[in-house]
Write a protein that holds these residues in place. Structure first.
Motif, PDB file in Angstrom:
ATOM      1  N   UNK A 121       4.307 -18.030  13.065  1.00 61.90           N
ATOM      2  CA  UNK A 121       2.972 -17.521  13.343  1.00 61.90           C
ATOM      3  C   UNK A 121       3.116 -16.363  14.327  1.00 61.90           C
ATOM      4  N   UNK A 122       2.448 -15.225  14.047  1.00 68.25           N
ATOM      5  CA  UNK A 122       2.507 -14.090  14.965  1.00 68.25           C
ATOM      6  C   UNK A 122       3.869 -13.404  14.981  1.00 68.25           C
ATOM      7  N   UNK A 123       4.687 -13.619  13.992  1.00 68.77           N
ATOM      8  CA  UNK A 123       5.990 -12.937  13.856  1.00 68.77           C
ATOM      9  C   UNK A 123       6.902 -13.105  15.068  1.00 68.77           C
TER      10      UNK A 123
ATOM     11  N   UNK B 252      -4.879 -18.222  22.299  1.00 69.55           N
ATOM     12  CA  UNK B 252      -3.742 -18.533  23.177  1.00 69.55           C
ATOM     13  C   UNK B 252      -2.675 -19.290  22.382  1.00 69.55           C
ATOM     14  N   UNK B 253      -3.095 -20.075  21.395  1.00 70.41           N
ATOM     15  CA  UNK B 253      -2.119 -20.770  20.542  1.00 70.41           C
ATOM     16  C   UNK B 253      -1.210 -19.761  19.852  1.00 70.41           C
ATOM     17  N   UNK B 254      -1.816 -18.808  19.187  1.00 69.92           N
ATOM     18  CA  UNK B 254      -1.014 -17.856  18.398  1.00 69.92           C
ATOM     19  C   UNK B 254      -0.308 -16.823  19.276  1.00 69.92           C
ATOM     20  N   UNK B 255      -1.043 -16.230  20.241  1.00 66.41           N
ATOM     21  CA  UNK B 255      -0.425 -15.162  21.040  1.00 66.41           C
ATOM     22  C   UNK B 255       0.436 -15.722  22.168  1.00 66.41           C
TER      23      UNK B 255
ATOM     24  N   UNK C 150       5.386 -24.757  31.057  1.00 64.20           N
ATOM     25  CA  UNK C 150       4.499 -23.574  31.070  1.00 64.20           C
ATOM     26  C   UNK C 150       3.615 -23.537  29.819  1.00 64.20           C
ATOM     27  N   UNK C 151       4.114 -24.090  28.694  1.00 62.83           N
ATOM     28  CA  UNK C 151       3.347 -24.000  27.449  1.00 62.83           C
ATOM     29  C   UNK C 151       1.986 -24.678  27.588  1.00 62.83           C
ATOM     30  N   UNK C 152       2.008 -25.910  28.097  1.00 65.06           N
ATOM     31  CA  UNK C 152       0.743 -26.639  28.253  1.00 65.06           C
ATOM     32  C   UNK C 152      -0.152 -25.929  29.263  1.00 65.06           C
TER      33      UNK C 152
ATOM     34  N   UNK D 154       1.823 -19.175  22.228  1.00 66.16           N
ATOM     35  CA  UNK D 154       2.849 -20.130  21.792  1.00 66.16           C
ATOM     36  C   UNK D 154       3.395 -19.848  20.399  1.00 66.16           C
ATOM     37  N   UNK D 155       2.788 -18.881  19.696  1.00 66.92           N
ATOM     38  CA  UNK D 155       3.207 -18.664  18.309  1.00 66.92           C
ATOM     39  C   UNK D 155       2.921 -19.896  17.467  1.00 66.92           C
ATOM     40  N   UNK D 156       1.806 -20.558  17.772  1.00 67.50           N
ATOM     41  CA  UNK D 156       1.457 -21.787  17.072  1.00 67.50           C
ATOM     42  C   UNK D 156       0.006 -21.705  16.641  1.00 67.50           C
ATOM     43  N   UNK D 157      -0.284 -22.059  15.390  1.00 68.10           N
ATOM     44  CA  UNK D 157      -1.678 -22.074  14.965  1.00 68.10           C
ATOM     45  C   UNK D 157      -2.197 -23.505  14.966  1.00 68.10           C
ATOM     46  N   UNK D 158      -3.362 -23.699  15.598  1.00 67.43           N
ATOM     47  CA  UNK D 158      -4.008 -25.012  15.566  1.00 67.43           C
ATOM     48  C   UNK D 158      -4.764 -25.206  14.255  1.00 67.43           C
TER      49      UNK D 158
END
Ligand code: HEM
Length: 507
Positions: A250-252, A150-153, A281-283, A155-159
């Motif tokens: 992340x995730x282009x 869910x981070x990458x797809x 919505x992000x959280x 938010x485009x963010x990698x944990x």
């Protein structure tokens, strides 16, 4: 209501503890599809698993059966005006603006992100079992995987989970649900105070109270909100600087939030989510999309370990589909019949969210699909429910109703989905968004991520099952009841951290 249901009683403290599955099953066996349960202060709650009543609760009379005030208020105070904090036309507007991010078209676009993340998991597991079978806590890995997905797809963010990075955002999100659950009392008080005091005053009061658990949760809230805001700002700057810059992300830049920000940069302001709403919505996407997905994936792997024939059959279907392409496309993933059957059957029999609570906003009459008898033996076809009654829709029992699914309703049989379903399934006319079941509920507040979650589960299974074999260890697994069901080993049910040990080996 009181008269009709006098003998259908239970007690609330049985309903929401980790050991509550037998209680809910017993309530259904003893009293049928409607029961009343006493709350902490002697108030009455209705527990409902009748299909027609649930259609009314979720779809026809949804504005009357609204989510509870403590839920709405605490979400507004913590993460802000997300889908979890709004109702009525505001909520409808947010859903409309979020829809394109969850369309099939967009799901096709993000499938490679799911594969990319799952490959990282596969590499990690592959090296753990390099010298032969190993006992692995599968629930722990599914938790990490679901968060990174869910981070990458989303938010485009990698944990940085699979690279071993210690990420503050990640830690705060992982602790969120346990920390929030330990403050249920506080949550219930909120509707009485948050109208009186300004949020800043409430915050000051919270910090002054001698309540370490509350302070800890307030710290988590601050971390999550400032991190979400930071990710949002960085993304917005990149997108404003031109489309090419998105590939630096992340995730282009294919993630859900990038799509929403992009839409807000081109569309008229009055039909867009505000910045505050977007950050909120992000959280919520992470909170709603992590433990649910990891619960569902853990359950599927647990069942496959207990049914080696089904595991082999699924592996064969996936291996044949792969031929020489390493990543199955979205359209391939949604067209594999046994993969579909395994997902549907698991989500039917073991709803990761076993039930949801609503409060009636006015007096209302709840119709029933089959009559029940009141204490005087009279047939009752509908129930009068007064304003301000808590109604718990018991998805778990509705999904395994033998009058809908047949005598084998309580058995895990993926094959049932490969043949025509019984007429009684069509007759029940369940208005859930997915597969004649209520796992993702239905109506205006149905799970916005249900297609996303289907796809991520399938992408994960398509990479993991051909590579590894999963077998039970002999430890007794107890699934704990809760807002989201989670696995534990008998004897450690009380601890929060999910446990699902399995023997994993290379195929
Ligand atoms: C197997 C996995 C999942 C299950 C069983 C599930 C189930 C549910 C259920 C039962 C609700 C209704 C809750 C209520 O109103 O009380 C819900 C709402 C929601 N879900 Fe899911 N969910 C899953 C995965 C996801 C994923 C992956 C996402 C995000 C990508 C997501 C996002 C949401 C959101 C935002 C809502 C609130 C919708 C609204 O109020 O309009 N869910 N989900």
């Amino acid at each position: 209501m009181g008269c009709a249901l006098k003998q259908r009683e239970g007690h609330l403290h049985h309903m929401f503890n980790p050991y509550a599955y037998p209680f809910h099953e017993g309530l259904y066996r003893t009293y049928g599809k409607v029961a009343r349960v006493y709350g902490f202060l002697g108030d009455i709650q209705l527990v409902v698993s009748d299909p027609m009543a649930c259609n009314n609760i979720f779809v026809k009379d949804q504005p009357i059966f609204e989510v509870t005030e403590p839920f709405l208020r605490s979400n507004m105070q913590t993460t802000g005006p997300s889908l979890f904090a709004t109702t009525g036309s505001h909520h409808r507007m947010q859903r409309k603006l979020l829809n394109p991010a969850f369309s099939t078209k967009h799901m096709r676009y993000i499938t490679p992100i799911f594969h990319g993340v799952t490959k990282q998991l596969r590499e990690n597991l592959w090296s753990i079992v390099s010298n032969g079978p190993e006992e692995i806590n599968v629930a722990d890995w599914m938790g990490k995987l679901a968060l990174e997905l869910i981070g990458q797809a989303g938010l485009g963010y990698s944990f940085g989970i699979f690279e071993g990075r210690d990420d503050e955002y990640c830690r705060a999100l992982k602790e969120w649900i346990p920390a929030q659950s330990s403050l249920a009392v506080f949550q219930n008080l909120l509707p009485y105070v948050d109208n009186i005091f300004h949020p800043k005053v409430l915050k000051f009061m919270g910090r002054t109270l001698p309540w370490p658990k509350l302070h800890h949760f307030m710290d988590l809230v601050e971390t999550v909100n400032s991190k979400s805001r930071g990710i949002y700002e960085a993304k917005k700057r990149l997108l404003e600087s031109g489309d090419d810059a998105t590939v630096k992300q992340v995730g282009d830049g294919k993630d859900l939030i990038s799509l929403l920000i992009r839409a807000s940069l081109v569309g008229p302001e009055d039909v867009q989510l505000s910045e505050e709403e977007l950050v909120a919505q992000m959280a919520v996407l992470i909170i709603a999309g992590t433990d649910t997905t990891s619960s569902a994936l853990s359950r599927i792997l647990h069942l496959l370990s207990l049914h080696p024939d089904a595991q082999d059959k699924l592996r064969k279907e996936l291996q044949e589909a792969h031929e020489d392409n390493e990543e199955l496309t979205h359209d391939q993933l949604v067209s594999l019949p046994f993969l579909e059957a395994v997902c549907r059957e698991t989500l039917r029999l073991y709803a990761p969210v076993p039930g949801v609570m609503r409060t009636t906003r006015s007096d209302v009459v709840l119709p029933l699909s089959a009559p029940i008898r009141d204490v005087d033996g009279r047939e009752v076809h509908e129930i009068f429910v007064p304003k301000n009654t808590n109604v718990f829709a018991q998805i778990y029992n509705l999904n395994r109703d033998p009058s809908i699914w047949g005598a084998d309703a309580a058995e895990w049989k993926p094959e049932r989905w490969l043949a025509p379903l019984p007429q009684s399934v069509a007759d029940a006319n369940i208005q859930g968004v997915y597969a004649n079941i209520m796992t993702f509920i239905g109506g205006p507040r149905a799970c916005v991520g249900f297609k996303f979650s289907q796809l991520e589960m399938k992408a994960v299974l398509s990479q993991v099952i051909p590579a590894f074999r999963f077998a039970p260890t002999g430890a007794e697994i107890v699934w704990r009841y809760g807002i989201i069901s989670s696995p534990s080993v008998k004897g450690s049910v009380g601890t929060f951290h999910p446990k699902l040990p399995m023997i994993v080996s290379r195929v």
